[in-house]
Design an enzyme around this catalytic site. Sequence first.
Site, short mmCIF file in Angstrom:
data_model
loop_
_atom_site.label_atom_id
_atom_site.label_comp_id
_atom_site.label_asym_id
_atom_site.label_seq_id
_atom_site.Cartn_x
_atom_site.Cartn_y
_atom_site.Cartn_z
N LYS A 1 49.84 19.63 40.00
CA LYS A 1 50.28 19.55 40.94
C LYS A 1 50.93 17.83 40.93
O LYS A 1 52.15 17.91 41.30
CB LYS A 1 49.32 19.33 42.26
CG LYS A 1 48.87 20.47 42.81
CD LYS A 1 48.05 20.12 44.06
CE LYS A 1 47.16 21.48 44.21
NZ LYS A 1 46.00 21.24 45.46
N GLY B 1 37.96 25.17 50.87
CA GLY B 1 39.18 26.19 51.13
C GLY B 1 38.68 27.48 50.73
O GLY B 1 39.18 28.59 51.54
N ARG B 2 38.06 27.84 49.69
CA ARG B 2 37.93 29.12 49.06
C ARG B 2 36.85 29.83 49.78
O ARG B 2 36.32 31.10 49.54
CB ARG B 2 37.57 29.34 47.68
CG ARG B 2 36.66 28.37 47.08
CD ARG B 2 36.73 28.23 45.64
NE ARG B 2 36.02 27.10 45.08
CZ ARG B 2 36.24 25.89 45.06
NH1 ARG B 2 37.38 25.43 45.39
NH2 ARG B 2 35.38 24.90 44.56
N LYS C 1 43.95 23.67 54.87
CA LYS C 1 42.86 22.91 55.24
C LYS C 1 43.35 21.39 55.12
O LYS C 1 43.13 20.61 56.28
CB LYS C 1 41.83 22.69 54.07
CG LYS C 1 40.73 21.85 54.23
CD LYS C 1 39.54 22.18 53.23
CE LYS C 1 38.48 20.91 53.65
NZ LYS C 1 37.19 21.14 52.88
N GLU D 1 53.61 24.22 48.87
CA GLU D 1 54.05 25.42 49.10
C GLU D 1 54.02 25.78 50.48
O GLU D 1 54.89 26.25 50.88
CB GLU D 1 53.20 26.60 48.57
CG GLU D 1 53.29 26.47 46.67
CD GLU D 1 52.23 25.23 46.12
OE1 GLU D 1 51.95 24.50 46.73
OE2 GLU D 1 52.01 25.65 44.79
O1 F6P Z 1 44.94 23.69 44.62
C1 F6P Z 1 43.87 24.28 44.98
C2 F6P Z 1 43.74 24.35 46.39
O2 F6P Z 1 43.18 23.10 46.80
C3 F6P Z 1 42.44 25.41 46.90
O3 F6P Z 1 41.32 24.96 46.68
C4 F6P Z 1 43.06 25.67 48.48
O4 F6P Z 1 42.34 26.82 48.71
C5 F6P Z 1 44.47 25.66 48.16
O5 F6P Z 1 44.74 24.79 47.14
C6 F6P Z 1 44.91 25.51 49.57
O6 F6P Z 1 44.90 24.26 49.93
P1 F6P Z 1 45.17 23.84 51.56
O7 F6P Z 1 44.15 24.90 52.41
O8 F6P Z 1 44.48 22.41 51.66
O9 F6P Z 1 46.63 24.04 51.96
#
Ligand code: F6P
Length: 506
Positions: free
Chosen positions: A477, A250-251, A191, A197
């Site tokens: 983080k 995101g979720r 997102k 990662e």
């Molecule tokens: O760290 C949690 C989070 O922000 C989640 O809410 C999200 O789904 C995930 O990390 C991945 O985030 P992104 O889609 O921005 O990489």
Amino acid sequence: MSEQDLAGWNALEALARPSLKDLFGDSERLARYSTELELPGGPIRFDWSKTHLSPDVERVLGEIAGTMDLAGKREQLFAGARINNTEGRAAEHAAQRGVGSDASVEEAGALHARMRALVDAIHAGVLGEVKSLIHIGIGGSALGPALAIDALARESALVDVHVVSNIDGCALEAAMAACDPAATLIAVASKTFTTTETMTNAASALEWLRDGGVDDPYGRVVALTAAPEKAVEWGVDETRVLPFSETVGGRYSLWSSIGFPVALALGTQAFGEFLEGAAAIDRHFIEAPLDKNVIVRAAFADLYYTQARGCQTRAVFAYDERLRLLPDYLQQLEMESNGKRVTADGQPLARPSAPVTWGGVGTDAQHAVFQLLHQGTHLIPVDFLAVKVPGHDLDPAHHRILLSNCFAQGAALMAGKASDDGARAYPGDRPSATIFCDDLNPATLGALIAFHEHRTFVSAMLLGINPFDQFGVELGKAIAKQIESGGGEGFDPSTEALLAAAGIGE
Ligand code: F6P
């Protein structure tokens, strides 16, 4: 923004506690608490009769819902109001499936059309031979695609999808080992397009393509993101950037372009059916009166156990191998949404927030953790999920035994068994709910996920919390980044010693 209904919760705690056996003394109980919905993917039965829900429990929770203006909040959710108040945003995942404000539904439709066009072009060979996709994302950008593909594309995948989330290189290495760089696409799903990662794995995947003889590795990348400008800046051609709205959390993002790998593996028609199944649940949530609303009923039971019975966990067991990743998916959905210690207006929560969601797959879990469910000292409400039509062609005995075991567990938890020998006695009166689908297909999976999204929303609204932010993930983080950039000093002695042992920051 959100008061807390302390009097309501006290009233819930003060209610009498008839046993499940007593509750079944009411001959109408099964009809009242077990509802079959006719849905696009086929019927789904939501059986909450083996929980301690009762007219009294529902009355008190209905009053709390009134005080907390659940109906108004539901309206705001679907109207695209800024219900995620701490981030000043709407939460428009339902608009992705066509239920929301006209403008948001239209925008989502246009973005889906863009995604469909790219998927169709890939299937038509515009990007050359594509046998595999390595989908790189984490949390909400990975759990949904992993679940949907594992559930629905076991034998029939049009493209072989490998979902990689962990920063541990073992994960990416395993995916790369299974793919041919000349016939592989990389989806970078994030997102924010900043997640460490994902960006680290994406860089290594590009390296792998290059080492594998692909001249233009960026030409093999598709970006799925709410920050399209960042993806372009990173090197992805604009034609292969599939954006989605900032207002999709995101979720809650599987319905958006984060669902690209699902559409690629199953086809765009199946992806459309997936959205339609979820939309049918949206409509049920909006239209069904509170006492017939399976979503509200499930949330009421969840709240009853956490708020009145002190339950700190709830367990979900999928009695279907195809749904083995559902507990993982629900963990993020429920714990990241409702694991909060303050209300939406920042007041300390006077009540417990979300329980710990955990679970596994049946019958495996029976031989590993069910001992505690039957005879441990914790009261743990359990959800069972099962599907009538098997996902395999082996001897029907497999499926008969699977379903018999599923239903036997619910019956045993409730009935218990007396014995003079304490070690062999089962106290019973332990609650479970059963979700029984006729068939597992894209529409059914869409419905199951949307059901849980709204169930989570109802719990949040009654507690007065904002389920759409996740600030709790930020501190760790930030500290990891600080250490990574060499600035991590002045930690506690234990952390300092661990860093030294790992040779980090020397
Ligand atoms: O760290 C949690 C989070 O922000 C989640 O809410 C999200 O789904 C995930 O990390 C991945 O985030 P992104 O889609 O921005 O990489």
